[in-house]
Design an enzyme around this catalytic site. Structure first.
Site, PDB file in Angstrom:
ATOM      1  N   ASP A 138     -43.078  15.184 -10.709  1.00 13.43           N
ATOM      2  CA  ASP A 138     -42.058  14.978 -11.744  1.00 13.43           C
ATOM      3  C   ASP A 138     -42.736  15.018 -13.111  1.00 13.43           C
ATOM      4  O   ASP A 138     -43.710  14.291 -13.337  1.00 13.43           O
ATOM      5  CB  ASP A 138     -41.380  13.625 -11.527  1.00 13.43           C
ATOM      6  CG  ASP A 138     -40.128  13.452 -12.374  1.00 13.43           C
ATOM      7  OD1 ASP A 138     -40.141  13.891 -13.546  1.00 13.43           O
ATOM      8  OD2 ASP A 138     -39.155  12.875 -11.874  1.00 13.43           O
ATOM      9  N   TYR A 215     -39.753  23.350  -3.677  1.00 13.16           N
ATOM     10  CA  TYR A 215     -39.332  23.563  -5.059  1.00 13.16           C
ATOM     11  C   TYR A 215     -39.884  24.869  -5.625  1.00 13.16           C
ATOM     12  O   TYR A 215     -39.220  25.560  -6.394  1.00 13.16           O
ATOM     13  CB  TYR A 215     -39.753  22.384  -5.938  1.00 13.16           C
ATOM     14  CG  TYR A 215     -38.957  21.138  -5.676  1.00 13.16           C
ATOM     15  CD1 TYR A 215     -37.618  21.054  -6.052  1.00 13.16           C
ATOM     16  CD2 TYR A 215     -39.527  20.047  -5.047  1.00 13.16           C
ATOM     17  CE1 TYR A 215     -36.869  19.920  -5.807  1.00 13.16           C
ATOM     18  CE2 TYR A 215     -38.785  18.895  -4.797  1.00 13.16           C
ATOM     19  CZ  TYR A 215     -37.461  18.842  -5.178  1.00 13.16           C
ATOM     20  OH  TYR A 215     -36.721  17.716  -4.926  1.00 13.16           O
ATOM     21  N   GLU A 216     -41.079  25.210  -5.222  1.00 10.43           N
ATOM     22  CA  GLU A 216     -41.698  26.435  -5.735  1.00 10.43           C
ATOM     23  C   GLU A 216     -40.883  27.667  -5.358  1.00 10.43           C
ATOM     24  O   GLU A 216     -40.714  28.585  -6.172  1.00 10.43           O
ATOM     25  CB  GLU A 216     -43.110  26.550  -5.180  1.00 10.43           C
ATOM     26  CG  GLU A 216     -43.937  27.650  -5.788  1.00 10.43           C
ATOM     27  CD  GLU A 216     -45.393  27.557  -5.379  1.00 10.43           C
ATOM     28  OE1 GLU A 216     -46.174  28.422  -5.796  1.00 10.43           O
ATOM     29  OE2 GLU A 216     -45.741  26.612  -4.634  1.00 10.43           O
TER      30      GLU A 216
END
Length: 233
Positions: A138, A215-216
């Site tokens: 984050d 997420y990538e």
């Protein structure tokens, strides 16, 4: 009287289902042979005992920090059976799926640890880690949250403590702001930069670096470049 079923479009109903799923994952996570949990009130000795097959091995030890669902570490563990991997995240419901998959597929060189990163040095001895992967943490871009960034100097000190003299910190993120700020912190703390890219998937860096996290894959599908660096303490 027939009980009325919850409307599938009711957001409150979805919230209840989501909570039940999380509770189920929490309940099963600690029971797996390849998992451990640690918080400030826990005994780190018990955690070390459960992780001893990975911690006490002569194999190189690689940590993934902020691992999320840990599919990145699981992919590396499958590719490199002569290395041990430990995926760390604060939430066990994120780690649960890969922990379960590793057991089902007989991938024995990876463990999954739920813990706060403030506790790293209580679990991992000094000079014991070969590589730390910091994957898409984050960014905490608000100034008031700067100390929560996992590349803040307080965390860099811990990474340096547990890394071997020949160890490396490997960091990738979609957040250019976080990456540039992190470079400043690393340089100020006298870490050496050995590899650097502001567009990892268009670079000639090793394919291992390009194994995608959850997420990538989303970021690259949106044409968001991935920032990457290898740093030596």
């Amino acid at each position: 009287m027939v009980e009325q079923q919850a409307n599938s479009t009711d957001p409150f109903a979805h919230h209840i289902i989501s909570r039940k799923r999380k509770k189920y994952k929490f309940a099963h996570f600690d029971g797996y042979s390849n998992t451990a949990s640690h918080a400030r009130v826990d005994d780190p000795v018990a955690v070390k005992e459960k992780l001893s097959p990975w911690l006490d091995s002569t194999k190189p030890l690689i940590l993934e920090i902020a691992a999320g669902n840990a599919q990145f570490s699981l992919a590396l563990a499958k590719k490199y059976p002569d290395c041990n991997f430990i995926a760390i995240d604060i939430k066990s419901d994120r780690l649960y799926t890969s922990a379960k998959q590793a057991l089902e597929e007989g991938v024995n060189n990876i463990a999954f640890l739920r813990m706060s990163l403030h506790e790293l040095e209580r679990v991992f001895p000094a000079n014991s880690i070969d590589t730390i992967w910091l994957t898409f943490p984050d960014p905490f871009l608000r100034k008031r949250s700067v100390r929560r960034r996992l590349s803040h100097e307080q965390f860099l000190r811990q990474y340096r403590s547990i890394l071997k003299d020949t160890g490396k910190l490997k960091f990738k993120t979609d957040s250019r702001d976080l990456f540039l700020w992190s470079l400043e912190q690393l340089v100020a703390a006298k870490w050496k930069i050995s590899e650097l890219s502001f567009d990892l998937h268009e670079s000639d860096l090793p394919d291992d670096y390009k194994i995608m996290t959850y997420y990538e894959s989303k970021f690259t599908a949106e044409d968001i470049p991935i920032n990457y660096g290898t740093f030596i303490p």
